[in-house]
Design a protein around this motif. Structure first.
Motif, PDB file in Angstrom:
ATOM      1  N   ARG A  93       3.369   0.973   2.524  1.00 36.77           N
ATOM      2  CA  ARG A  93       3.002  -0.759   3.697  1.00 36.77           C
ATOM      3  C   ARG A  93       2.812  -1.869   3.477  1.00 36.77           C
ATOM      4  O   ARG A  93       2.370  -1.728   2.443  1.00 36.77           O
ATOM      5  N   GLU A  94       3.127  -2.667   3.715  1.00 31.39           N
ATOM      6  CA  GLU A  94       3.087  -4.442   3.940  1.00 31.39           C
ATOM      7  C   GLU A  94       1.536  -4.589   4.373  1.00 31.39           C
ATOM      8  O   GLU A  94       1.214  -4.503   5.693  1.00 31.39           O
ATOM      9  N   CYS A  95       0.810  -5.444   4.049  1.00 24.96           N
ATOM     10  CA  CYS A  95      -0.547  -5.890   4.232  1.00 24.96           C
ATOM     11  C   CYS A  95      -1.193  -7.118   3.972  1.00 24.96           C
ATOM     12  O   CYS A  95      -1.006  -7.512   2.837  1.00 24.96           O
ATOM     13  N   ARG A  96      -1.016  -8.296   4.779  1.00 26.82           N
ATOM     14  CA  ARG A  96      -1.173  -9.417   4.604  1.00 26.82           C
ATOM     15  C   ARG A  96      -2.851  -9.619   4.138  1.00 26.82           C
ATOM     16  O   ARG A  96      -3.835  -9.668   4.991  1.00 26.82           O
ATOM     17  N   VAL A  97      -3.603 -10.733   3.515  1.00 26.01           N
ATOM     18  CA  VAL A  97      -5.295 -10.895   3.761  1.00 26.01           C
ATOM     19  C   VAL A  97      -5.130 -12.303   4.032  1.00 26.01           C
ATOM     20  O   VAL A  97      -4.440 -13.145   3.153  1.00 26.01           O
ATOM     21  N   VAL A  98      -6.410 -12.109   5.100  1.00 27.27           N
ATOM     22  CA  VAL A  98      -6.325 -14.248   4.916  1.00 27.27           C
ATOM     23  C   VAL A  98      -8.147 -14.704   4.992  1.00 27.27           C
ATOM     24  O   VAL A  98      -8.790 -13.339   5.675  1.00 27.27           O
ATOM     25  N   GLU A  99      -7.817 -15.549   4.325  1.00 29.57           N
ATOM     26  CA  GLU A  99      -9.980 -15.616   4.698  1.00 29.57           C
ATOM     27  C   GLU A  99     -10.500 -15.271   6.081  1.00 29.57           C
ATOM     28  O   GLU A  99     -11.679 -14.519   5.957  1.00 29.57           O
ATOM     29  N   ARG A 100      -9.945 -15.762   7.280  1.00 32.58           N
ATOM     30  CA  ARG A 100     -10.846 -15.282   8.348  1.00 32.58           C
ATOM     31  C   ARG A 100      -8.851 -14.857   9.745  1.00 32.58           C
ATOM     32  O   ARG A 100      -8.814 -15.551   9.250  1.00 32.58           O
ATOM     33  N   ILE A 111       0.846  -1.195   0.048  1.00 32.64           N
ATOM     34  CA  ILE A 111      -0.081   0.130   0.355  1.00 32.64           C
ATOM     35  C   ILE A 111       1.279   1.230   0.528  1.00 32.64           C
ATOM     36  O   ILE A 111       1.918   1.146   0.961  1.00 32.64           O
ATOM     37  N   ARG A 112       0.389   2.389  -1.015  1.00 28.40           N
ATOM     38  CA  ARG A 112       1.563   3.164  -1.085  1.00 28.40           C
ATOM     39  C   ARG A 112       1.121   4.942  -0.629  1.00 28.40           C
ATOM     40  O   ARG A 112      -0.229   4.696  -1.115  1.00 28.40           O
ATOM     41  N   TYR A 113       0.821   5.459   0.189  1.00 29.13           N
ATOM     42  CA  TYR A 113       0.180   6.561   0.018  1.00 29.13           C
ATOM     43  C   TYR A 113       1.430   7.959  -0.455  1.00 29.13           C
ATOM     44  O   TYR A 113       2.061   7.744  -0.105  1.00 29.13           O
ATOM     45  N   ARG A 114       0.251   8.659  -0.562  1.00 25.26           N
ATOM     46  CA  ARG A 114       0.396  10.020  -0.613  1.00 25.26           C
ATOM     47  C   ARG A 114      -0.218  11.500  -0.685  1.00 25.26           C
ATOM     48  O   ARG A 114      -1.179  11.420  -0.329  1.00 25.26           O
ATOM     49  N   ASN A 115       0.714  12.362   0.374  1.00 22.37           N
ATOM     50  CA  ASN A 115      -0.347  13.759   0.294  1.00 22.37           C
ATOM     51  C   ASN A 115       1.354  14.710   0.421  1.00 22.37           C
ATOM     52  O   ASN A 115       2.036  14.960   0.537  1.00 22.37           O
ATOM     53  N   GLY A 116       1.050  15.285  -1.395  1.00 20.19           N
ATOM     54  CA  GLY A 116       1.585  16.156  -1.544  1.00 20.19           C
ATOM     55  C   GLY A 116       3.084  15.227  -1.483  1.00 20.19           C
ATOM     56  O   GLY A 116       3.420  14.245  -2.924  1.00 20.19           O
TER      57      GLY A 116
END
Length: 335
Positions: A223-230, A212-217
């Motif tokens: 940040r890395e993020c992992r998705v699991v089923e539950r 995930i990339r965030y920008r403000n000016g």
């Protein structure tokens, strides 16, 4: 405050009494007081800051939540600051964040009308409130600034089934102000895995990992993020607290919540906590009876972080009120 104290201050000192020059600031219970009094009296208070406001009470046994405030709009001309620490335990960031999101949904603009700030490691303490009390003052009375850096905080793992999770995009400005951006710009390299709404809400879609990339000016953060089923929204923490022999036998021990007695000199039990529960705290026997270190100085804050099932053990060296030579009563009451 309105009919006696403020008029006295205005008569005694060279103040600018108009609402645009008058700020009301409070923390914890005083934070919800500043929120309520200030927003109900826009003709008196043009600027309001609520640090760690006690918006929601959470029962530590049942985790039942009870709202303790009435929602108020921000009147034209008013500016509001609300914030929360990320290590305040049952004073949860999402409770304060929700108030800010409701303002956004009502068309009240971030920046012009209000700022929200989630300081990741701050505890529910006077020390941490004092450490950021300058921020609303910069917002209310300082010069404007431009984004110079950003940091992105949030969960490493989210579940397609589980509690809703949010990112905390903290932006620092050139004037020294810091705030959490609820109107952020996000990019995700794997939109098939997850999306991120402008307010930071993570929308998990499929198992996998994404950046995930965030920008403000010119300020950016990743940040890395992992998705699991539950992912179960709750975890269990097994807690043990060893106390000194000087502890009265009828003492009740608190680590924000009460910890049951196992036997003399040992307290403990299992507690159910929201996943991601983060608390910096002091062990006490009730109000004014805090733990002390080996030299009978105030003990540093403890930490309990529950991102998964865990076991923690703490040892109390001494009690501030039981220093040698201190007068002791025959027994103790609770809070």
């Amino acid at each position: 405050m309105i009919h006696e104290l403020k008029p006295l201050i205005d008569r005694t000192f060279r103040t600018k009494p108009e609402p645009e020059h008058t700020a009301l600031i409070g923390a914890s219970a005083a934070g919800i007081s500043a929120y309520t009094i200030g927003l109900r009296n826009p003709g008196i208070f043009g600027k309001i800051a609520a640090l760690s406001p006690y918006f929601v009470h959470v029962d530590p046994l049942t985790l039942e939540e009870k709202r303790q405030y009435r929602p108020y709009p921000i009147a034209p001309g008013q500016q509001v600051w609300i914030d929360i620490g990320g290590a305040e335990g049952f004073f949860m960031p999402r409770h304060v964040r929700q108030v800010a999101v409701e303002w956004l949904e009502a068309g009240i603009g971030q920046g012009e009308r209000f700022h929200f700030y989630h300081e990741p490691e701050a505890a529910h303490s006077e020390t941490d409130w004092g450490g950021r009390a300058h921020l609303p003052l910069i917002r209310f009375f300082g010069k404007k600034g431009e984004p110079v850096r950003a940091a992105l905080y949030g969960p490493d793992t989210v579940g397609i089934e589980g509690a809703a999770e949010c990112l905390n995009a903290v932006v620092e400005l050139s004037n020294g102000l810091a705030f959490s951006d609820l109107r952020g710009t996000y990019e995700v390299d794997r939109p098939d895995v997850l999306e991120v709404k402008p307010d930071g809400t993570i929308v998990p879609k499929a198992p996998g990992a994404a950046t995930i990339r965030y920008r403000n000016g010119k300020a950016e953060a990743w940040r890395e993020c992992r998705v699991v089923e539950r992912l179960d929204p709750y975890v269990h923490a097994d807690i043990e607290i060893e106390v000194p022999e000087s502890t009265p036998p009828d003492s009740r021990i608190y680590a924000t919540f009460e910890v049951p007695k196992i036997r003399d000199a040992l307290y403990g039990g299992r507690v159910r906590l929201p996943r991601g529960f983060n608390l910096r705290f002091m062990i006490t026997r009730g109000y004014g009876r805090d733990e002390a270190d080996a030299g009978f100085r105030p003990a540093p804050l403890r930490r309990l972080s529950a991102f998964s099932d865990c076991k923690v053990r703490f040892k109390v060296d001494n009690w501030m009120d039981l220093m040698p030579g201190a007068e002791r009563g025959k027994g103790e009451a609770g809070w």
